[in-house]
Write a protein that holds these residues in place. Structure first.
Motif, mmCIF file in Angstrom:
data_model
loop_
_atom_site.group_PDB
_atom_site.id
_atom_site.type_symbol
_atom_site.label_atom_id
_atom_site.label_comp_id
_atom_site.label_asym_id
_atom_site.label_seq_id
_atom_site.Cartn_x
_atom_site.Cartn_y
_atom_site.Cartn_z
ATOM 1 N N ALA A 94 82.236 11.498 44.140
ATOM 2 C CA ALA A 94 82.893 12.010 42.785
ATOM 3 C C ALA A 94 82.855 13.472 42.409
ATOM 4 O O ALA A 94 82.728 13.653 41.399
ATOM 5 N N GLY A 95 82.608 14.231 43.381
ATOM 6 C CA GLY A 95 82.477 15.588 43.121
ATOM 7 C C GLY A 95 81.019 16.041 42.688
ATOM 8 O O GLY A 95 80.965 16.667 41.779
ATOM 9 N N ALA A 96 80.004 15.544 43.537
ATOM 10 C CA ALA A 96 78.815 16.174 42.987
ATOM 11 C C ALA A 96 78.078 16.487 44.534
ATOM 12 O O ALA A 96 77.747 15.753 45.239
ATOM 13 N N VAL A 98 75.047 17.444 45.064
ATOM 14 C CA VAL A 98 73.611 17.208 45.325
ATOM 15 C C VAL A 98 73.553 15.560 45.955
ATOM 16 O O VAL A 98 72.536 15.421 46.573
ATOM 17 N N CYS A 99 74.839 14.925 45.739
ATOM 18 C CA CYS A 99 74.814 13.680 46.547
ATOM 19 C C CYS A 99 74.512 13.653 48.044
ATOM 20 O O CYS A 99 74.538 12.733 48.802
#
Lengths: 623, 155
Positions: A305-307, A309-310
């Motif tokens: 969902a747009g991160a 760091v994931c």
């Protein structure tokens, strides 16, 4: 697709498909393949595909018009491969309707070559009897991970099986114990292609050794490095190879469930992957009793969902569990306690895409490609100021010069090469002196950068390296999850110092602070993101120290990027007094009589650049 | 039951009540309602037996899980380095002028929200923007405005 109940059935189906293909080839005068990855579609490839189908039919030419994935020539989209009966296929670039018409009338009908031909610059490693393993001498590229991209129809499992698909899985299930298969992957020397560079086989072995009734295979498709887009291309062009590799991995480590964590920004890749999973289930290549054995495995998708760091494996696992995508300290490694606390093996898309071929051609074959410690090939995404942007796959140990100047076609507009950023925001920049360094994991790290996921952003003389460092930090500041303070606060402070320098307000003291703080952030951050985020700063300081000095002591930006340091002047000898600049200046900083040279009041000028754009006589100079 | 409550219970029915169904549920709401309202988050917390702070904390971590109302169409312009090198600033300025809003704002008619995003994976074709799920690469200020005007007409 009918259900494939055994290894023999798979082989039968392939033979049958091969025969069908050969009959078709004899019936059809020509086969046209249009590259329909997102970049092709955005350039109008769907219309071209329709144009070919409609026009070839209208002009009574027996033809098969097919879709395929990215051919790697992203600079020349839409690209089309045309194969006349009994001839070698050729590829055309920049195909619009006019060129398509030309191709039909001249090349397809008469065999007369037309404009737009792209010479094939790679060889493909494969294991098919009908397509021998020809390695053109001149080609510096060998395609392993990208072997099917631009070759097969990504929406067709038949096409994948025809190209040796699911045979590696059948081999492993029927002929190897999990331990033997893991040994094969270790022997191949394959390392993680997502950035970590950990030995893939070793990771599998560790997960195998963890005792648990439930284990997971995870495919990391959360590609977020600025400059990297190979995972998207693989998923769009060859989704089945990832599915097959995940199944092999599951068999090896003893997992029954696979998950693909994919970024929401890649809608087409998601569609194609879901479609492929559906086909594989229908064919019995996912689900229970795969190929008539006792092996059960299925795959589901989780969406990012747009991160950024994931992309870090522990953060990715937390995100899949429904938590904030924050990383945790390793150990425990995911191979011991990962998704829902169970042993989990996480590999990147490109790593998985290499696996089937390793089993088909053998670890020994894979081992012959590359350097002493880095085996196989690596896909690089070329972007920035380079002529031929796109995807290339070269053996480890190829030099930067070969990649940028030979395959990539050099720098745009014949400008001077300045630097190339590898490894995205975690990597560093390499300069002209590194051009002849063979690219592998060790050499890149030694040169102050890293392999990362394989993005290469090429910069020329017009790029300011201080600003480049600032832009990368801009990215990390925003994408830092905020859990540990060195990364959360340190990167912010680094960014502020760089802002100050590019505003022309920096001092020598700031440069010292910048370097010290960068080292602190690097050494004390919790996860890979923070530990590598100061790399762009440190490597630009190392390689372009004189530019930093100019910014703080001379208040000068040689590339002319840092607007605050620029001054606009009117060249008297060029100015004809047309008043265009004075009329358009938003702050009335320009004065002068009509037909007389004008002047700019530096105390009022806001450096908007309007005068520069409006002047038709090149009388405005930026210093 | 309100529309949002209905939607939440539908999604819970589909994905289950365990913690790892939280993300798909949040994503499902955003897909339908364009953002996560307070009502939706409270309802999800109740259904999944979590604290509302926990649900909000998770949602606010992710860029694509908006917790403020967004327009019908969401425009995300990539602002990462390769798009910057190819002139994304000019594209953003042109869009701002056309929509008469700044980055981060929504138009009065609630039709458009203009946002920036970190790397969209189109580095070879920058500058690029995403309108909802559709990708538009190799933009110029003029091209970006033309594309947007087509959307405005369709409203």
């Amino acid at each position: 697709m009918i259900r494939i109940g055994s290894m023999a059935a798979l082989e039968d189906i392939r033979k049958q498909l091969l025969q069908e293909q050969q009959t078709k080839q004899q019936e059809n005068q020509v086969v046209v393949k249009v590259a329909l990855a997102t970049c092709g579609i955005a350039s109008g490839a769907r219309d071209i595909l329709q144009f070919f189908s409609a026009e070839l039919e209208k002009r009574n030419i027996e033809a098969a018009v097919l879709q395929t994935g990215c051919m790697g020539y992203c600079y020349a989209e839409p690209t089309v491969e045309v194969c006349r009966r009994g001839q070698e296929p050729v590829i055309f670039g920049y195909v619009d309707e006019k060129r398509a018409d030309d191709i039909i009338e001249n090349y397809i009908k008469k065999g007369v070559m037309v404009d737009g031909l792209i010479p094939k610059n790679f060889s493909t490693a494969c294991h098919c009897e009908h397509e021998p393993q020809a390695v053109p001498e001149k080609s510096k590229q060998i395609r392993i991970a990208l072997r099917n991209c631009g070759v097969i129809d990504p929406a067709s499992i038949e096409d994948y099986i025809l190209h040796d698909g699911y045979h590696a899985l059948a081999d492993v299930l029927n002929r190897m114990t999990p331990e033997e298969a893991i040994e094969e992957v270790i022997a191949s020397g394959l390392k993680g292609r997502g950035g970590g560079g950990f030995l893939t086989g070793q990771k599998w072995k560790l997960t195998r050794q963890s005792q648990s009734a439930q284990k997971y295979v995870v495919c990391n498709a959360d590609e977020g490095d600025p400059g990297a887009f190979m995972d998207r291309s693989i998923l769009e062009g060859d989704p089945h190879s990832v599915i097959e590799a995940m199944a092999i991995c599951a068999y090896c480590i003893g997992a029954g469930q696979g998950l693909v964590y994919i970024r929401a920004e890649y809608p087409l890749a998601i569609d194609r992957l879901l479609h492929a999973i559906g086909q594989a289930r229908e064919a019995g290549l996912l689900g229970s009793h795969i190929l008539g054995t006792d092996f059960h495995f299925d795959i589901s998708l989780r969406y990012g969902a747009g991160a950024f760091v994931c992309g870090e494996e522990t953060a990715l696992i937390h995100s899949m569990e429904g938590h904030r995508g924050e990383p945790t300290v390793k150990p425990p490694f995911p191979s011991e306690a990962g998704y829902l606390g169970k042993p989990t093996n996480v590999n990147n898309v490109e790593t998985f895409a290499c696996i089937p071929l390793i089993f088909r051609l053998g670890a020994a074959w894979f081992n012959t490609i590359g350097t002493a410690n880095s085996k196989g090939t690596k896909v690089f995404a070329l972007a920035g100021k380079i002529n031929k942007v796109g995807l290339v796959e070269v053996p480890m140990g190829t030099t930067l010069r070969d990649v940028i100047f030979d395959i990539g076609g050099g720098i745009q507009h014949d400008k001077q090469f300045k630097a190339v950023q590898t490894g995205g925001p975690s990597g560093g920049c390499l300069t002209a002196k590194h051009l002849d360094t063979p690219i592998d994991y060790e050499n890149l790290t030694k040169a102050g950068s890293m392999m990362g996921s394989g993005g290469m952003i090429v910069m020329d003389e017009d790029d300011c390296m201080v600003s480049v460092a600032k832009y990368y930090l801009d990215f990390t500041v925003e994408e830092s999850c905020g859990k540990c303070s060195p990364c959360r606060i340190g990167n912010k402070r680094l960014h502020e110092i760089l802002e100050k320098i590019t505003r022309g307000e920096g001092s020598m003291d700031d440069l010292n602070k910048l370097r010290n703080l960068a080292h602190v952030v690097k050494e004390t951050s919790l996860c890979g993101l923070g530990q590598s985020s100061p790399n762009p700063v440190l490597s630009t300081m190392e390689n372009f120290w004189e530019e930093y000095l100019e910014h703080v002591s001379d208040k000068k930006c040689r590339a002319g990027v840092c607007k605050a340091m620029m001054k606009y002047f009117i060249l008297e000898e060029h100015c004809v007094g047309c008043m265009a600049c004075a009329r358009n200046c938003p702050v009335n900083a320009i004065s002068g009589e009509k037909k007389m040279p004008h002047t700019i009041d530096q105390s009022i000028c806001i450096k908007c650049g309007v005068c520069f754009e409006k002047c038709k006589f090149n009388a405005i100079e930026i210093r | 039951m309100s529309r949002t409550e209905n939607l939440v219970s539908e999604l819970v029915e589909k994905h289950g009540r365990s913690r790892n169904s939280l993300m798909p549920i949040l994503q499902g709401i955003v897909q339908e309602e364009r953002f996560l309202s307070e009502e939706a988050m409270i309802e999800i917390a109740r259904e999944l037996n979590l604290s509302t702070a926990d649900v909000f904390g998770t949602a606010s971590f992710y860029t694509f899980l908006d917790t403020v109302p967004r327009g019908k169409n969401i425009i995300r312009v990539c602002k990462t380095i390769s798009c910057h090198m190819k002139g994304k600033d000019e594209v953003i300025e042109a869009l701002e002028a056309l929509l008469k809003i700044k980055v981060g704002e929504t138009t009065h008619d609630r039709n458009f929200t203009l946002l920036t995003a970190n790397c969209l994976g189109w580095c070879h074709k920058g500058p690029v923007m995403l309108i909802n799920d559709e990708v538009y690469p190799e933009l110029t200020p003029h091209k970006a405005c033309e594309i947007l005007e087509a959307y405005m007409k369709a409203q």
